[in-house]
Every structure is written in C-alpha cells, then in structure tokens.
Design a protein around this motif. Structure first.
Motif, short mmCIF file in Angstrom:
data_model
loop_
_atom_site.label_atom_id
_atom_site.label_comp_id
_atom_site.label_asym_id
_atom_site.label_seq_id
_atom_site.Cartn_x
_atom_site.Cartn_y
_atom_site.Cartn_z
N SER A 1 -45.13 -19.36 -23.57
CA SER A 1 -46.30 -18.74 -22.96
C SER A 1 -46.18 -17.23 -23.04
O SER A 1 -45.20 -16.69 -23.59
CB SER A 1 -46.43 -19.18 -21.49
OG SER A 1 -45.33 -18.68 -20.74
N CYS A 2 -47.14 -16.52 -22.46
CA CYS A 2 -47.06 -15.06 -22.37
C CYS A 2 -45.83 -14.66 -21.55
O CYS A 2 -45.21 -13.62 -21.82
CB CYS A 2 -48.32 -14.51 -21.72
SG CYS A 2 -49.80 -14.68 -22.74
N THR A 3 -45.49 -15.49 -20.56
CA THR A 3 -44.34 -15.17 -19.71
C THR A 3 -43.04 -15.20 -20.51
O THR A 3 -42.21 -14.30 -20.39
CB THR A 3 -44.25 -16.19 -18.55
OG1 THR A 3 -45.47 -16.14 -17.79
CG2 THR A 3 -43.09 -15.85 -17.64
N THR A 4 -42.86 -16.22 -21.34
CA THR A 4 -41.63 -16.29 -22.15
C THR A 4 -41.58 -15.13 -23.14
O THR A 4 -40.51 -14.59 -23.42
CB THR A 4 -41.54 -17.63 -22.90
OG1 THR A 4 -42.68 -17.78 -23.76
CG2 THR A 4 -41.50 -18.80 -21.94
N GLN A 5 -42.73 -14.76 -23.69
CA GLN A 5 -42.77 -13.61 -24.61
C GLN A 5 -42.35 -12.33 -23.90
O GLN A 5 -41.56 -11.53 -24.44
CB GLN A 5 -44.19 -13.46 -25.18
CG GLN A 5 -44.38 -12.24 -26.07
CD GLN A 5 -43.67 -12.38 -27.39
OE1 GLN A 5 -44.18 -13.02 -28.30
NE2 GLN A 5 -42.50 -11.79 -27.52
N LEU A 6 -42.85 -12.13 -22.69
CA LEU A 6 -42.50 -10.94 -21.92
C LEU A 6 -41.02 -10.94 -21.54
O LEU A 6 -40.37 -9.88 -21.53
CB LEU A 6 -43.37 -10.85 -20.66
CG LEU A 6 -44.83 -10.49 -20.89
CD1 LEU A 6 -45.63 -10.64 -19.60
CD2 LEU A 6 -44.95 -9.07 -21.41
N LEU A 7 -40.48 -12.10 -21.22
CA LEU A 7 -39.06 -12.19 -20.86
C LEU A 7 -38.17 -11.82 -22.05
O LEU A 7 -37.19 -11.09 -21.89
CB LEU A 7 -38.73 -13.61 -20.38
CG LEU A 7 -39.25 -13.99 -19.00
CD1 LEU A 7 -39.03 -15.48 -18.73
CD2 LEU A 7 -38.59 -13.16 -17.91
N VAL A 8 -38.51 -12.31 -23.23
CA VAL A 8 -37.73 -11.99 -24.43
C VAL A 8 -37.82 -10.49 -24.73
O VAL A 8 -36.83 -9.84 -25.04
CB VAL A 8 -38.23 -12.80 -25.64
CG1 VAL A 8 -37.58 -12.31 -26.93
CG2 VAL A 8 -37.94 -14.28 -25.45
N ASP B 1 -34.73 -7.70 -24.69
CA ASP B 1 -34.41 -6.82 -25.82
C ASP B 1 -34.39 -5.35 -25.39
O ASP B 1 -33.51 -4.58 -25.80
CB ASP B 1 -35.43 -7.01 -26.94
CG ASP B 1 -35.28 -8.37 -27.63
OD1 ASP B 1 -34.19 -8.97 -27.49
OD2 ASP B 1 -36.23 -8.80 -28.30
N LEU B 2 -35.35 -4.97 -24.54
CA LEU B 2 -35.41 -3.58 -24.07
C LEU B 2 -34.18 -3.23 -23.22
O LEU B 2 -33.57 -2.17 -23.39
CB LEU B 2 -36.69 -3.36 -23.26
CG LEU B 2 -38.00 -3.34 -24.04
CD1 LEU B 2 -39.18 -3.34 -23.08
CD2 LEU B 2 -38.07 -2.11 -24.93
N LEU B 3 -33.82 -4.14 -22.31
CA LEU B 3 -32.68 -3.87 -21.43
C LEU B 3 -31.36 -3.84 -22.19
O LEU B 3 -30.48 -3.03 -21.89
CB LEU B 3 -32.64 -4.92 -20.32
CG LEU B 3 -33.80 -4.88 -19.31
CD1 LEU B 3 -33.70 -6.03 -18.32
CD2 LEU B 3 -33.81 -3.55 -18.56
N LYS B 4 -31.21 -4.72 -23.19
CA LYS B 4 -29.99 -4.71 -24.01
C LYS B 4 -29.84 -3.39 -24.75
O LYS B 4 -28.75 -2.80 -24.81
CB LYS B 4 -30.03 -5.86 -25.01
CG LYS B 4 -29.65 -7.22 -24.43
CD LYS B 4 -29.64 -8.27 -25.53
CE LYS B 4 -29.20 -9.63 -24.98
NZ LYS B 4 -29.19 -10.67 -26.05
N SER B 5 -30.93 -2.91 -25.32
CA SER B 5 -30.89 -1.64 -26.05
C SER B 5 -30.61 -0.48 -25.10
O SER B 5 -29.85 0.45 -25.44
CB SER B 5 -32.22 -1.41 -26.78
OG SER B 5 -32.45 -2.41 -27.73
#
Length: 256
Positions: A183-190, A194-198
């Motif tokens: 869903s949009c929620t899973t897309q936002l979580l991924v 990625d943002l937090l890892k970077s």
C-alpha cells in the motif's frame, strides 16, 4: 453530511465561445469533448519497438466457475447505482443463485472470444470538479458508472493477471500499488527507512518525485497491450483487454 445536502445544483456554468453557458445540453457537449480530448490517440503509423519477453510462460486459461460468480453476486452492494444495462444491484444480489450459471457462461464466452457485450462498452460519465476555475471544463474529471456485471468480470480478470505476475516474479518488491499486502503505507515505510539509513551513515541521498498529470488518460493503449503480451498475457485475454480499453475512448458523457 454530503448525503443530506439539498443544494446540489450540478455542474456550474461553463466557458463557451468567450462566455458562460448554463444550458445542460451545451455543458454536456463541452465536457464530453474535453474528456475525449485528453486521451492519447492511437497512431496507426506508430512503431512499437520489440520488447524482451519478461515471462517464458504464457498466462493460463481462465475458467469461470458458477460458484465463484455466485459468491461475487452475493457481495454486490444493493445501494449502489446500476449501470447502462439497467439491471438493479438488488436483482443481482437477491437472485444470485439463479443468475450465477447464466452470468458465468456469459463471462466465459466473453473471455474466450475476446469481446464484450454492447452494454459493457458504455458508461454513464459524471463530471467531478477537482480544483481551479469552476467554469473551466478542464478542471473536471470524468467518473464512469459502468455495468456491475462487467465490474465483476474485471475483478476476476484482475486477480487472474496478478496471480500470473506474482507466480513468475514479474512484479518486484518495489511495486507497491494495487497489490495484496502492499500500500502507500508500505511505500512510505521503505522510503523512510532508506532516508534514515543514509542519514545515519552520513551518505548523500538524492530524491526525485515524479507526478504524471492525468496519467491514466495518457497511457498509449497499443503500447500497454504490447507490454502485457511480453509478460505472457496474450491470446484472447489480451484481445479482451484491448476491447475493454477501447470503451474508455468510446464512452460518451451522459448527464445523470
């Protein structure tokens, strides 16, 4: 609250020939021409480049069962409006057991021949205002009211195609739209992960957001069908999809 409103006057006066018109017939023509104009026209001279086969297996034959159709008919919402075929949803739901064998036979015939009944190729189009100038036709979006029977077959075909795509791993974990468990929620979580890892690693991350205006209307149908064929979705089912997509161009704007 919306259902209780008593002051719904429909579409506002629309711009026409430098002025405003409030005539229902003229507004219907203006909106109809606007809705038809945004679709990508089929160019008979266009060349579709050869596509690499994404699946070594063609999609399996779709067999419609009376039991499956009966289940879908029992779940029809009787409060929803009927389509151009004039069959009330209450009739479909109440008489599900009696109608299931006949409707399943019609569904199977439609798929096996790659054709749709005439009523299924029609739609009642309701203009819905989005934003901007209320008097400009380009600020309205068409919402189609189609036959419920056709919607049920669309549901069956959609599930069949998704099963084929999942089985042959044509869809990846990056595809979050219109999939079970995504869903949009899973897309936002991924994306957030990625943002937090970077950020934690001190690595620069560039992001580009792309929004296609009226994306559905501008998809070239011939190229879409060619792409589906490369995924193994061919034969009569591809032919059925071609006939189904054509109705989005032929559907007229009928005032409701």
């Amino acid at each position: 609250m919306k259902a209780k409103k008593q002051d719904n006057i429909g579409v506002a006066p629309l711009k026409s020939n430098g002025g405003l018109t409030n005539d229902s017939k003229e507004k219907e023509e203006i909106l109809n021409n606007q809705f038809k104009s945004v679709f990508t026209k089929l160019d008979p001279n266009s060349q579709i480049p050869p596509l690499k086969k994404r699946s070594t297996s063609n999609i399996s034959k779709l067999d419609i069962t009376s039991e499956g159709v009966h289940k879908l008919l029992k779940n029809v919402n009787p409060s929803k409006a009927m389509g151009p075929d004039g069959i009330p949803n209450t009739v479909l739901k109440t008489c599900a057991e009696e109608l299931a064998p006949s409707i399943s036979a019609i569904f199977q015939k439609s798929i096996d021949t790659g054709t749709l009944p005439e009523d299924w190729l029609s739609a009642n189009i309701a203009p819905v205002f989005k934003k901007g100038d209320v008097h400009a036709a380009e600020n309205y979006r068409p919402v189609s009211l189609t036959c419920v029977s056709c919607k049920l077959l669309e549901h069956i075909i959609c599930k069949h195609i998704l099963k084929h795509l999942e089985k042959h791993k044509i869809l990846t974990n990056l595809n979050h739209g219109f999939r079970s468990g995504y869903s949009c929620t899973t897309q936002l979580l991924v994306t957030t992960e990625d943002l937090l890892k970077s950020f934690d690693s001190g690595i620069q991350l560039d992001m580009a957001k792309l929004n296609l205006s009226k994306a559905f209307d501008t998809v070239p149908h011939d190229k879409l069908l060619a792409k589906l064929n490369s995924y193994g979705i061919d034969g009569n089912l591809n032919k059925w999809l071609a006939a189904f997509l054509q109705k989005t161009i032929n559907a007229g704007c009928r005032r409701r």
